[in-house]
Design a protein around this motif. Sequence first.
Motif: not given
Length: 500
Positions: A250-257, A460-471
Motif C-alpha cells: 500500500y502506497q499512501p499519498d505522502p501529503n496525507t498523515i 479502531a479507526s484510521i484518520l487521514y489528515m492533510d499534511r498542509a492544512t491539518h484538517r
Amino acid sequence: MVRVPVAVRKTRHALRRSRRTARPQLPVLELTPRPRPWARGLGLVAVGVLGAWLGLLIVGNVRVPVGPMNTTMTLRPSLTGGTKINISPLGALQLDSHHAPVRLDVNVDQLDPVRSQALVDHPERLTGLQDEVSRDVEHGTLDLALRSCVAVVSGATALGLAVYRRPRRALAAGGLALTLLGASGASAYATWNPESVLEPKFSGLLSSAPSLVGNARSIVTDFDVYQKELARLVTNVTKLYDVTSTLPAYQPDPNTIRVLHVSDIHLNPASWKIIGSLVEQYEVNVIVDSGDTMDHGTAAENGFLDPIADLGAPYVWVRGNHDSLTTQRYLERMKNVHVLDDGDAETVAGLRFAGIGDPQFTPDRSTVPGAAATQELAGDRLAAALRAQRSAGTPVDLAVAHEPSAARRVDGEVPMVLAGHLHHEETELLKKGTRLRVEGSTGGSGLRAVEGKYPDPIEASILYMDRATHRLQAWDEIKLGGLGLTTAEVSRHLPEKNQP
C-alpha cells in the motif's frame, strides 16, 4: 289378481311426474365461497413477485468484461438496495449507490490474462482505463436491464400458468412483475448516488483493505466522482490480481498523515498484534490511545504495555478510568510514548495534540458521586489549555480525552476531539463545529467480551489528515470479529462539505 288397464297405469305415471315437477326447488348451497377481489389481487401479486425472483435467480445475470476483468452482473431482491462487488477471495465492497427493492451484485470472476498482462506491460494504458470501464459498465448495465425484464416476465408468467392454469391470469402476473421491475428501476434512478464509490464498505481480508478502499488523498482531490473512481477501483483490483498473485504494498499519498485511533484495550494481548498489523498495512504515522489500556491499573499489569515500544509508530496516550497513575508513570518512561495530561500539548508526526487524563480512577466500574461535574471540570481545563495554545500561536489540531462528556466541553476550541469509554464507535458534529470521534473497544472489551450473547467486536479507526492544512480528509472505521470470530469490515467515511 285384477289387472289394471294400460291406460290407467299411464295416467298414474303422468300424475306422479306432474307432482314431482310441481314441488318447489330448494337453492343449491355453494360449499366453497368465491374469493374476494382483494384476496385474488394479493395472490396475483405474490405469484408475480415470487416468479420474478425465480426468474432473476435462474436467468437474470450477464457476463460482462469490465476493463481487464471478467465479471458477472446480477439483480437481486433487497430491502435496502445498493451495490455489492464480490472480489473473491479478498472480500467484498458494498456501495450505498441507490435505494430500491433491488440490489446490483457484481462478481469479479477472474482477470483476462491477455488484457491484464497488457496493462502490466504498458502502464500508460491506465490513463485510458476510465473510458474503457465506463463503456463496459454502460453496455453491461443495458444488457442486464434487458435480460432482467425477460427474466421477470418469463418467471412470473410461467409460475402464474402453473398456479392458475389460465393464460390471462399468467399474462397478468407477468405484466405485474414487469411493472414492479420498472418501478424499482425508477426508484433506483431517482435515488442514484454517484458519490457512493467514495465511501465504500469493505468486508474480507484486512490485509487487502488498504489497496481496495484506496487512498484518502486521491479520493478527495484527484478524481471527478463516479467514472474515475470506478476506474480506480478496477485498477486496484487488477493490481491485487496481478499475474504473480502477490499483493502490492500500500502506497499512501505522502501529503496525507495517517492517524490510528485506538481505545479501551482493557488488557487484551491480541490488540498489540492487530495494532501492529494496521500500522504496517496503512503505514500509520502516529497512534492515539484514548485510555483504558489497562483493566485494574496495578503495577503487576505494567508488563502488558511493553509491546508498545515495538509498534513502529509514536504512541500518544491519555489516562482512562481503568488506568492508574502507576500505569501513567510506567508509560512516561518509554521513549516513543507521549503521555498527555492536564492539557499538555505536543507536536507528533506533524500534528499538534493536547489531552487530559480521566480525573477518576474506577477500575471496579463503581459510580462516584458528582462524576458528571468532575468530567465537565476536566473538559473545561482542557478547553482553557486549547485557548492558551491558540493564543501562543501553536493551535492544537487534535484534542484527546477519555470520557465523551469531557470531550464535548472543548466544542469550538479545536477542529476535532477524540474519546473512548463507550465501547462503540460514533461520530458527532458538535454545535460550534468541533467533530467528536468516539472510538470503540480495540480490545473487544477485554475480559468482558464474553459477558454478552455475542463477543464484542474489536474496533479502531484510521484518520487521514492533510499534511498542509491539518484538517480531516476522511476516516476508515475498522471492525474485526471479537473473540473466536474472523470477520473484518472497513468502512470509508468523508466529512460533510465545508466541515472540519
